[in-house]
Design a protein around this motif. Structure first.
Motif, mmCIF file in Angstrom:
data_model
loop_
_atom_site.group_PDB
_atom_site.id
_atom_site.type_symbol
_atom_site.label_atom_id
_atom_site.label_comp_id
_atom_site.label_asym_id
_atom_site.label_seq_id
_atom_site.Cartn_x
_atom_site.Cartn_y
_atom_site.Cartn_z
ATOM 1 N N ASN A 64 0.772 -1.068 0.134
ATOM 2 C CA ASN A 64 -0.409 -0.363 -0.067
ATOM 3 C C ASN A 64 0.239 1.011 -0.381
ATOM 4 O OD1 ASN A 64 -2.299 -2.079 2.310
ATOM 5 N ND2 ASN A 64 -2.682 -0.708 0.039
ATOM 6 N N CYS A 65 0.144 2.556 -0.631
ATOM 7 C CA CYS A 65 0.921 4.016 -0.386
ATOM 8 C C CYS A 65 0.556 4.625 0.566
ATOM 9 C CB CYS A 65 0.672 4.520 -1.782
ATOM 10 S SG CYS A 65 2.316 3.630 -3.132
ATOM 11 N N ILE A 66 0.051 4.699 1.624
ATOM 12 C CA ILE A 66 -0.240 5.274 3.051
ATOM 13 C C ILE A 66 0.242 6.371 3.208
ATOM 14 C CG2 ILE A 66 -0.049 5.415 5.489
ATOM 15 C CD1 ILE A 66 1.037 2.315 5.090
ATOM 16 N N PRO A 67 -1.219 7.385 2.669
ATOM 17 C CA PRO A 67 -0.911 9.469 3.029
ATOM 18 C C PRO A 67 -0.441 9.744 3.852
ATOM 19 C CG PRO A 67 -3.041 8.840 1.654
ATOM 20 C CD PRO A 67 -2.087 7.545 2.772
ATOM 21 N N PRO A 68 0.785 10.257 3.923
ATOM 22 C CA PRO A 68 0.461 11.170 5.379
ATOM 23 C C PRO A 68 -0.522 11.524 6.027
ATOM 24 C CG PRO A 68 2.274 12.620 3.460
ATOM 25 C CD PRO A 68 1.221 11.403 3.082
ATOM 26 N N LYS A 69 -0.665 11.787 7.626
ATOM 27 C CA LYS A 69 -0.895 12.382 8.538
ATOM 28 C C LYS A 69 -0.929 14.066 8.502
ATOM 29 C CE LYS A 69 -2.125 7.841 10.172
ATOM 30 N NZ LYS A 69 -1.990 6.848 12.359
ATOM 31 N N THR A 70 -2.129 13.998 9.432
ATOM 32 C CA THR A 70 -1.850 16.118 9.600
ATOM 33 C C THR A 70 -2.425 15.987 10.985
ATOM 34 O OG1 THR A 70 -3.664 15.996 8.556
ATOM 35 C CG2 THR A 70 -1.349 16.017 7.108
ATOM 36 N N THR A 71 -1.495 17.019 11.386
ATOM 37 C CA THR A 71 -2.693 17.421 13.071
ATOM 38 C C THR A 71 -1.901 19.196 12.863
ATOM 39 O OG1 THR A 71 -1.917 15.493 13.976
ATOM 40 C CG2 THR A 71 -1.900 17.128 15.077
ATOM 41 N N VAL A 72 -3.202 19.827 13.057
ATOM 42 C CA VAL A 72 -3.142 21.357 13.450
ATOM 43 C C VAL A 72 -3.994 21.515 14.603
ATOM 44 C CG1 VAL A 72 -4.378 23.449 12.513
ATOM 45 C CG2 VAL A 72 -3.674 21.430 11.430
#
Length: 412
Positions: free
Chosen positions: A313-321
């Motif tokens: 799988n290609c796992i997209p990055p996670k984001t936090t604000v």
């Protein structure tokens, strides 16, 4: 690109591709050698079913070509499929260049074309009423969140038994919902979500809210590398996560060209050490090169011509604000944090704006180039890390602007 009428005499390769397309209801694109085209799925994501750079008929891309350039209809290139999947799968669009420089030349002297069959996988929608929980589940695929909001934008969702004053506000938006949901779900095969103020805060007091999530399930990709050859797994800006891998042979159709029968007879050639080796070389990287050889994986079945079969799988990055003055924790469970990008400042007029005057959110070009180095130093290699969005930690890149800390990261 217009479809051409097929000749009554179809080659075996063309029949296989046609049957595949008919059975899946997929889209077909032919790109003549030397040309470019874009696969576009709108808001859906691309899932490549099959691909070949070569020639399997005498009707496609023949205008102005002499007979000797279109005579060979058995021109197959088995590396086309993994290359196209790495460039396109999971994206809403991708550009493809039908050239030898990209795919190599499988049949010198033949005028080729890139034939791609793909599906557009539409996004799925889930609504979770306030105070309830639900699970997003993608089976063997991985979740990629497209949008998310905890609030209310209509008067029909989650209204049962609710008085009018609790569903009147249809402009209840919470811009921090999306980064929170992506951090919890992206790259996982499933994730549980709790639609509550304790998780997302309360964007509109007195309104009965719901969590609205739109997401895609991105199927895993497959690569076969014939013994003695090399190939690269490439996930662009996403990270590789290997699902399974075997160096051996489990069928009589993969990597058989020019091989005698006794070298492809054994279809029970398994090597249990392949998976941990490939994961150690590839997991957490955006790309990795693999060499299908006995020197790397040892020889699980002497005399059999093998191949390296990898599903990943290609796992997209996670984001936090994190809004200025607040704290939050990045958590990767038993995995390790790898920070991709970070900025303490402001780049839009919608994030962390509640209760703020226009003068504090008007500057959307507030960048702090030292943020990435600071966050990486605090978080990289840890399973979790606490971050404080404050001038005392990152300094003040734009006095008078209400800032937020944006972090993009992967769990490896």
């Amino acid at each position: 690109m217009s479809r051409k009428t097929m000749s009554p005499r179809l080659t075996l390769g063309a029949l296989i591709l046609l049957a595949c397309c008919m059975s899946t209801g997929a889209v077909t694109t032919d790109i003549c050698e030397g040309q470019q085209a874009t696969l576009n799925c709108g808001s859906s994501v691309i899932n490549v079913v099959s691909a070949n750079y070569g020639r399997t008929d005498r009707v496609t891309c023949i205008s102005g070509r002499p007979r000797h350039q279109i005579r060979n209809t058995n021109c197959l290139n088995p590396t086309t499929f993994p290359l196209v999947t790495s460039m396109c799968n999971g994206h809403t669009s991708c550009s493809l260049d039908a050239s030898n420089s990209v795919f190599s030349d499988p049949c010198y002297g033949t005028y080729k074309y890139l034939h791609v069959i793909y599906n557009c996988i539409p996004p799925m929608t889930t609504d979770i009423c306030e105070g309830q929980q639900a699970t997003l589940n993608c089976g063997s695929s991985v979740i990629n969140v497209v949008s998310a909001n905890y609030g209310r934008t209509d008067r029909v969702t989650c209204v049962s038994g609710r008085p009018r004053h609790q569903i009147r506000n249809t402009n209840c938006l919470n811009p921090t919902t999306f980064p929170l949901v992506t951090s919890m779900c992206n790259g996982h095969t499933s994730c549980s979500l709790d639609a509550s103020n304790s998780v997302f805060s309360d964007p509109c007091y007195g309104t009965y809210k719901y969590l609205h999530v739109i997401y895609n399930c991105i199927p895993p990709m497959t690569t076969d590398i014939c013994e003695g050859q090399q190939a690269t797994l490439n996930c662009g800006s996403s990270m590789i996560n290997v699902v399974s891998a075997n160096y051996g042979r489990t069928d009589r159709v993969t990597c058989v060209s020019g091989r005698p029968r006794h070298q492809i007879r054994n279809t029970n050639c398994l090597n249990p050490t392949t998976f941990p080796l490939v994961t150690s070389m590839c997991n957490g990287h955006t790309s990795c090169s693999l060499d299908a050889s006995n020197s790397v994986f040892s020889d699980p079945c002497y005399g059999t011509y093998k191949y390296l079969h990898v599903i990943y799988n290609c796992i997209p990055p996670k984001t936090t604000v994190i809004c200025e003055g607040q704290q939050a924790t990045l958590n990767c469970g038993s995995s390790h944090i790898n920070v991709v990008s970070a900025n303490y400042g402001r780049t839009d007029g919608v994030t962390c704006v509640t209760g703020r005057p226009p003068s504090q959110i008007s500057n959307t070009n507030c960048l702090n180039p030292t943020t990435l180095l600071s966050v990486a130093g605090m978080c990289n290699g840890h399973t979790s890390c606490s971050l404080s969005a404050s001038n005392s930690v990152f300094s003040d890149p734009c006095y008078g602007t209400y800032k937020y800390l944006y972090v993009s990261y992967t769990c490896t």
